[in-house]
Write a protein that holds these residues in place. Structure first.
Motif, PDB file in Angstrom:
ATOM      1  N   TRP A   1       0.850  -1.192   0.000  1.00 13.32           N
ATOM      2  CA  TRP A   1       0.000   0.000   0.000  1.00 13.32           C
ATOM      3  C   TRP A   1       0.879   1.234   0.000  1.00 13.32           C
ATOM      4  CZ3 TRP A   1      -5.245  -0.321  -0.474  1.00 13.32           C
ATOM      5  CH2 TRP A   1      -5.810  -1.594  -0.328  1.00 13.32           C
ATOM      6  N   GLU A   2       0.576   2.156  -0.922  1.00 12.98           N
ATOM      7  CA  GLU A   2       1.382   3.381  -1.019  1.00 12.98           C
ATOM      8  C   GLU A   2       0.478   4.591  -0.843  1.00 12.98           C
ATOM      9  OE1 GLU A   2       2.543   2.773  -5.020  1.00 12.98           O
ATOM     10  OE2 GLU A   2       4.316   1.593  -4.502  1.00 12.98           O
ATOM     11  N   PRO A   3       0.985   5.634  -0.173  1.00 14.08           N
ATOM     12  CA  PRO A   3       0.149   6.832  -0.045  1.00 14.08           C
ATOM     13  C   PRO A   3      -0.063   7.484  -1.407  1.00 14.08           C
ATOM     14  CG  PRO A   3       2.312   7.155   0.970  1.00 14.08           C
ATOM     15  CD  PRO A   3       2.288   5.760   0.461  1.00 14.08           C
ATOM     16  N   ALA A   4      -1.308   7.917  -1.642  1.00 12.69           N
ATOM     17  CA  ALA A   4      -1.634   8.638  -2.887  1.00 12.69           C
ATOM     18  C   ALA A   4      -2.549   9.788  -2.484  1.00 12.69           C
ATOM     19  CB  ALA A   4      -2.318   7.697  -3.879  1.00 12.69           C
TER      20      ALA A   4
ATOM     21  N   TRP B   1      -4.809   5.668   0.306  1.00 12.08           N
ATOM     22  CA  TRP B   1      -3.769   4.666   0.100  1.00 12.08           C
ATOM     23  C   TRP B   1      -4.098   3.915  -1.179  1.00 12.08           C
ATOM     24  CZ3 TRP B   1       0.566   4.002   3.124  1.00 12.08           C
ATOM     25  CH2 TRP B   1       0.588   4.730   4.327  1.00 12.08           C
ATOM     26  N   GLN B   2      -3.063   3.628  -1.942  1.00 18.66           N
ATOM     27  CA  GLN B   2      -3.273   2.921  -3.197  1.00 18.66           C
ATOM     28  C   GLN B   2      -2.588   1.552  -3.131  1.00 18.66           C
ATOM     29  OE1 GLN B   2      -2.474   5.494  -6.441  1.00 18.66           O
ATOM     30  NE2 GLN B   2      -2.394   3.796  -7.900  1.00 18.66           N
ATOM     31  N   MET B   3      -3.303   0.539  -3.619  1.00 22.69           N
ATOM     32  CA  MET B   3      -2.747  -0.820  -3.555  1.00 22.69           C
ATOM     33  C   MET B   3      -1.900  -1.095  -4.809  1.00 22.69           C
ATOM     34  SD  MET B   3      -4.892  -4.333  -3.325  1.00 22.69           S
ATOM     35  CE  MET B   3      -5.041  -4.559  -5.079  1.00 22.69           C
ATOM     36  N   ARG B   4      -0.775  -1.757  -4.595  1.00 20.79           N
ATOM     37  CA  ARG B   4       0.051  -2.159  -5.740  1.00 20.79           C
ATOM     38  C   ARG B   4       0.355  -3.648  -5.610  1.00 20.79           C
ATOM     39  NH1 ARG B   4       5.067  -2.705  -7.534  1.00 20.79           N
ATOM     40  NH2 ARG B   4       6.028  -2.525  -5.479  1.00 20.79           N
ATOM     41  N   GLU B   5       0.062  -4.397  -6.670  1.00 14.26           N
ATOM     42  CA  GLU B   5       0.327  -5.840  -6.629  1.00 14.26           C
ATOM     43  C   GLU B   5       1.825  -6.077  -6.836  1.00 14.26           C
ATOM     44  OE1 GLU B   5      -2.385  -8.063  -9.107  1.00 14.26           O
ATOM     45  OE2 GLU B   5      -3.988  -6.617  -8.698  1.00 14.26           O
ATOM     46  N   ILE B   6       2.387  -7.015  -6.092  1.00 15.60           N
ATOM     47  CA  ILE B   6       3.827  -7.289  -6.189  1.00 15.60           C
ATOM     48  C   ILE B   6       4.030  -8.433  -7.180  1.00 15.60           C
ATOM     49  CG2 ILE B   6       5.893  -7.969  -4.908  1.00 15.60           C
ATOM     50  CD1 ILE B   6       4.586  -6.836  -2.395  1.00 15.60           C
ATOM     51  N   SER B   7       4.678  -8.135  -8.294  1.00 23.97           N
ATOM     52  CA  SER B   7       4.818  -9.185  -9.310  1.00 23.97           C
ATOM     53  C   SER B   7       5.771 -10.272  -8.793  1.00 23.97           C
ATOM     54  CB  SER B   7       5.298  -8.605 -10.635  1.00 23.97           C
ATOM     55  OG  SER B   7       6.573  -8.076 -10.437  1.00 23.97           O
TER      56      SER B   7
END
Ligand SMILES: Cc1cc2nc3c(=O)[nH]c(=O)nc-3n(C[C@H](O)[C@H](O)[C@H](O)COP(=O)(O)OP(=O)(O)OC[C@H]3O[C@@H](n4cnc5c(N)ncnc54)[C@H](O)[C@@H]3O)c2cc1C
Ligand code: SF4
Length: 472
Positions: A375-378, A382-388
């Protein structure tokens, strides 16, 4: 105030629990009450601080906590019991299962451990039942007005009791076979034994409340009938629309909603026939619970008691903090993570995990596919980012969806009444009155899924509003 500087003399004494090896083999309650002497010492820790934040900012029913503590310290238990009931219809229930925001708001918790408020509440209520201080209080005068309460969860029961004591004829309609809402069919027996609920229901029935169970209002009874028969109606229908999982494979037969799973076990505990169409026994199974909240935790406790082979809980959000974070300062209630709670029950909890697919054969899931996220602040979100490359697979014989509830069910009664909804889909009220003037509403149906204490308080307030309406 009882003992001056008692908080300097007596440390907080935690409530004991039956040994883990014992309690995971039955569904009885887990806590072991403190002795009366120990409880008196705990009550003596209350500082009677000028502004009682426990009461004013913490407790949803606004229990008069410092006064209750003082009465317990002085041995005036009957008076303490009366005082608790002045704000809370069911202290024996909140004393067991409330998340106790009062204790997070206790002034002592700023730099010490809070007063043992919840356990004091529980013991006062229990003594009240033992000694016969809690008994039916039927109204002495009848108003001739009648009110229908729809739903028999904690908010509906509080509405009904308040209105019956005010002298109105009250009928509670409940779609389920038995009264209690989530107190009976959601919250597991090991947290709240149903005999505790039945003991209180005896009081409500003796106060003249009529319970009509197995009646789904809107289907079995029409709005026209309600309007013709009652002076007012109070909706206490809960927030029962489950949040769904929209991923491939989610509709297979061994994927259960948490409430269906828990209610089937609760029915089993009390010998009620279960409606579950698939076996709900987790014995010897790989169980995967999706959702890391309190309901998911109740599923862990149930699956462990059923003898699950392996339990894994997956949650998309990060793990809650272990200690109060700076962003949730005193006196607010922080949702904290108890590191031992799940692992003691043999459950592996994984946070920041997105479930991507439920894969199986013959309408039965065999594997849960998932991926880690961050999760990153936006801005202010918070914005979710999938980890490849972080994909993983779990074997699963039973998948339980504990994803929460979105709002009240709209189809049927809520739609037929035509009450306005808010932007989240909850019933919109102004001082507990809906947009249809003879219809009032309370509890989770208005607030969205919440806690029992808030539902009781809302029920009391809605009863006041309906009482004023029918008398006007
Ligand atoms: C698994 C689980 C565990 C929980 N554990 C806790 C806990 O430990 N502590 C805590 O404080 N809170 C807990 N909660 C939350 C708490 O149970 C709810 O906040 C509370 O029960 C809400 O009360 P309510 O009266 O608004 O609704 P509910 O308890 O949901 O009751 C609503 C009732 O209305 C009935 N109904 C609905 N529509 C109709 C209709 N058309 N006709 C007739 N009847 C109808 C339903 O059948 C139901 O019985 C838990 C919730 C769940 C799901
Ligand atoms: S109802 Fe909940 S918040 Fe209020 S005193 Fe009891 S445990 Fe504390």
């Amino acid at each position: 105030m009882g003992e001056a500087k008692g908080f300097l003399k007596h440390p907080r004494q935690e409530v004991g629990h039956r040994p883990l090896e014992e309690r995971v083999h039955d569904y009885r309650e887990c806590t072991l009450p403190l002795s009366a002497d120990a409880l008196r010492q705990q009550a003596a820790r209350c500082m009677d601080c000028g502004v009682p934040f426990c009461h004013a900012a913490g407790c949803p029913v606004q229990n008069e906590i410092p006064d209750v503590n003082d009465l317990v310290y002085r041995g005036s238990w009957e008076e303490a019991c009366r005082l608790l009931h002045a704000t809370n219809n069911f202290p024996e229930i909140t004393g067991r299962i409330c998340p106790a925001p009062c204790e997070s708001a206790c002034t002592l918790s700023i730099n010490d451990s809070p007063v043992l408020i919840q356990h004091i509440e529980l013991q006062v209520a229990e003594r009240g039942f033992e000694r016969g201080w809690i008994h039916p209080l039927p109204a002495s005068d009848r108003t001739g007005a009648s009110v229908a309460v729809i739903g028999s969860g904690p908010s509906g029961l509080a509405v009904a009791q308040q209105l019956a004591r005010a002298g109105h004829a009250v009928v509670v309609f409940e779609a389920d076979e038995r009264v209690g809402g989530l107190l009976r069919y959601g919250i597991p027996e090991f947290k709240l034994e149903k005999r505790i609920l039945d003991r209180r229901l005896y009081q409500l029935a003796a106060e003249g409340i009529r319970f009509e169970t197995g009646v789904e209002v809107g289907t079995d009874l029409s709005v026209r009938y309600l309007k013709r028969t009652f002076d007012a109606v109070c909706l206490a229908v809960g927030a029962r629309q489950p949040r769904c999982l929209s991923i491939p494979g989610a509709e297979q037969s061994n994927v259960l909603l948490a409430l269906d799973y828990l209610s089937a076990q609760n029915r089993l505990c009390t010998g009620e026939p279960s409606e579950a169409s698939v076996p709900i026994d987790a014995a010897d199974k790989d169980v995967v619970i999706l959702g890391g909240g309190a309901t998911g935790f109740d599923c862990i406790g149930t699956a462990r008691r059923q003898g699950a082979k392996r339990i894994t809980q997956l949650e998309i959000q990060p793990r809650p903090p272990i200690e109060r974070p700076a962003s949730i300062p005193w006196p607010q209630w922080p949702r904290l993570h108890d590191e031992l709670a799940a692992s003691d029950l043999g459950c592996e909890q994984r946070w920041n995990v997105l479930t991507t697919e439920l894969v199986g054969e013959g309408n039965r899931v065999e594997q849960v596919h998932a991926r880690e996220v961050e999760w990153e602040p936006a801005g202010d979100r918070w914005q979710m980012r999938e980890i490849s490359g972080s994909d993983f697979t779990l074997a699963a014989d039973l998948v339980i969806l504990a994803l929460g509830f979105v709002h009240a069910v709209h189809d049927g009664l809520v739609h037929d009444l035509g009450v306005r909804l808010d932007e989240r889909g909850n019933i919109r009220t102004d001082e507990y009155q809906t947009s249809v003037p003879w219809v009032f509403a309370a509890g989770d149906a208005v607030s969205g899924a919440s806690w029992v204490a808030g539902a009781i308080h809302a029920g009391r307030q809605a009863a006041d509003a309906a009482d004023r309406w029918v008398r006007s």
